[in-house]
Write a protein that holds these residues in place. Sequence first.
Motif, PDB file in Angstrom:
ATOM      1  N   HIS A  54       0.810  -1.222   0.000  1.00 28.49           N
ATOM      2  CA  HIS A  54       0.000   0.000   0.000  1.00 28.49           C
ATOM      3  C   HIS A  54       0.848   1.280   0.000  1.00 28.49           C
ATOM      4  CE1 HIS A  54      -3.315  -2.681   0.632  1.00 28.49           C
ATOM      5  NE2 HIS A  54      -2.830  -3.090   1.796  1.00 28.49           N
ATOM      6  N   PHE A  55       2.135   1.151  -0.330  1.00 29.67           N
ATOM      7  CA  PHE A  55       3.007   2.318  -0.455  1.00 29.67           C
ATOM      8  C   PHE A  55       3.833   2.197  -1.727  1.00 29.67           C
ATOM      9  CE2 PHE A  55       2.258   1.949   4.082  1.00 29.67           C
ATOM     10  CZ  PHE A  55       1.970   3.250   4.456  1.00 29.67           C
ATOM     11  N   SER A  56       4.201   3.338  -2.272  1.00 25.71           N
ATOM     12  CA  SER A  56       5.124   3.364  -3.404  1.00 25.71           C
ATOM     13  C   SER A  56       6.206   4.397  -3.129  1.00 25.71           C
ATOM     14  CB  SER A  56       4.390   3.708  -4.711  1.00 25.71           C
ATOM     15  OG  SER A  56       3.781   4.987  -4.631  1.00 25.71           O
ATOM     16  N   SER A 114       1.344   6.726   0.124  1.00 27.54           N
ATOM     17  CA  SER A 114       0.358   5.684   0.388  1.00 27.54           C
ATOM     18  C   SER A 114      -0.630   5.590  -0.775  1.00 27.54           C
ATOM     19  CB  SER A 114      -0.388   5.976   1.691  1.00 27.54           C
ATOM     20  OG  SER A 114      -1.165   7.149   1.553  1.00 27.54           O
ATOM     21  N   ASP A 115      -1.425   4.531  -0.766  1.00 30.02           N
ATOM     22  CA  ASP A 115      -2.394   4.332  -1.842  1.00 30.02           C
ATOM     23  C   ASP A 115      -3.377   5.490  -1.976  1.00 30.02           C
ATOM     24  OD1 ASP A 115      -1.301   1.917  -2.511  1.00 30.02           O
ATOM     25  OD2 ASP A 115      -2.818   0.690  -1.502  1.00 30.02           O
ATOM     26  N   THR A 126      -1.225  10.090   0.237  1.00 31.71           N
ATOM     27  CA  THR A 126      -0.591  10.794   1.342  1.00 31.71           C
ATOM     28  C   THR A 126       0.903  10.527   1.360  1.00 31.71           C
ATOM     29  OG1 THR A 126      -2.585  10.600   2.683  1.00 31.71           O
ATOM     30  CG2 THR A 126      -0.543  11.083   3.846  1.00 31.71           C
ATOM     31  N   CYS A 127       1.696  11.582   1.577  1.00 34.90           N
ATOM     32  CA  CYS A 127       3.137  11.404   1.716  1.00 34.90           C
ATOM     33  C   CYS A 127       3.408  10.939   3.148  1.00 34.90           C
ATOM     34  CB  CYS A 127       3.882  12.699   1.435  1.00 34.90           C
ATOM     35  SG  CYS A 127       5.681  12.546   1.619  1.00 34.90           S
ATOM     36  N   ALA A 128       3.927   9.727   3.283  1.00 37.68           N
ATOM     37  CA  ALA A 128       4.169   9.134   4.601  1.00 37.68           C
ATOM     38  C   ALA A 128       5.573   9.386   5.115  1.00 37.68           C
ATOM     39  CB  ALA A 128       3.921   7.629   4.543  1.00 37.68           C
ATOM     40  N   GLY A 129       6.479   9.802   4.236  1.00 34.93           N
ATOM     41  CA  GLY A 129       7.856  10.044   4.653  1.00 34.93           C
ATOM     42  C   GLY A 129       8.766  10.132   3.448  1.00 34.93           C
ATOM     43  N   GLY A 130      10.054  10.071   3.694  1.00 34.02           N
ATOM     44  CA  GLY A 130      11.002  10.144   2.597  1.00 34.02           C
ATOM     45  C   GLY A 130      12.397  10.430   3.107  1.00 34.02           C
ATOM     46  N   ARG A 169       6.432  -0.197   9.924  1.00 36.47           N
ATOM     47  CA  ARG A 169       5.928  -0.984   8.796  1.00 36.47           C
ATOM     48  C   ARG A 169       7.053  -1.338   7.812  1.00 36.47           C
ATOM     49  NH1 ARG A 169       0.127   1.873   7.199  1.00 36.47           N
ATOM     50  NH2 ARG A 169      -0.369   2.690   9.289  1.00 36.47           N
ATOM     51  N   GLY A 170       8.272  -0.896   8.129  1.00 33.29           N
ATOM     52  CA  GLY A 170       9.393  -1.166   7.234  1.00 33.29           C
ATOM     53  C   GLY A 170       9.661  -0.066   6.233  1.00 33.29           C
ATOM     54  N   LEU A 171       8.970   1.082   6.384  1.00 34.33           N
ATOM     55  CA  LEU A 171       9.154   2.155   5.405  1.00 34.33           C
ATOM     56  C   LEU A 171      10.545   2.775   5.471  1.00 34.33           C
ATOM     57  CD1 LEU A 171       5.872   4.274   5.191  1.00 34.33           C
ATOM     58  CD2 LEU A 171       7.077   3.109   3.333  1.00 34.33           C
TER      59      LEU A 171
END
Length: 250
Positions: free
Chosen positions: A113-115, A165-166, A169-173, A198-200
């Motif tokens: 659910h993330f790219s 996220s799907d 939303t920008c979850a990080g970077g 979650r391993g991001l």
Amino acid sequence: MDARIQQSVVVNLSRRPAPVEVGPFMIGLDPTTAGPHINYATPRPGAAVTAADVTALVAAFRAADRKPRLEYVTSCAPDLEALLTAAGFTVEARHTYLLCVPETLASPPTPDHFSLREPGADSQRAALISAQNEAFGGDPIVSAADVARLRRQQDAGGVAVLAVSDDGTCAGGGGAAAPVGAVSEVAGIAVRPPYRRRGLASAITADITRRLFLAGTEVAWLEASGEESWRVYERVGYRPAGQRLYIAVS
């Protein structure tokens, strides 16, 4: 390797919008921000430094209306800390830096659910910076100067990656400086609180490092801020290598 890392810092500071060279020191200054983690100095590796050089360095910071502050690999200037302490500087932190080379890089899968993508528009750059600010406990508001700074980093050959996220939303970077002598610093690895564990962070770090190596970088390095981040970086192939000092006038 210490000298190679230190020289890359010297060159990166010389790429700031308003760099100032003071004897054996390079000060990286950015008139758009007073942030101490952007405006700081470092010595040239192996250069002889005197008390008079330190006095001149402080004067240059004062003239620029910036806090006197340095970051450097300690083995490249072993006598400098004593000179700085005598001039009123106080140690902020001592960090171990870690290295990764292509042979040690491990690339974990991106969580479901993330790219991961490189920001190509200023709106994406702003979303990345806002997520980083939030993750590090800062103000999520992003200025035009912040966005321009990241754009310049990318234009110079640096890397930026954001996790989306799907639902968009920008979850990080995170990102990496433009390589110097095939060496690049990875920095700003951040995941917003709702998306942690979650391993991001591992996926972001590995993706940035992979992009560097694909572009010809030979060595990627970074610093861990605590045990949890240390474990993240070791999982993707980073190994302890040397010591860095953060020191400033209080």
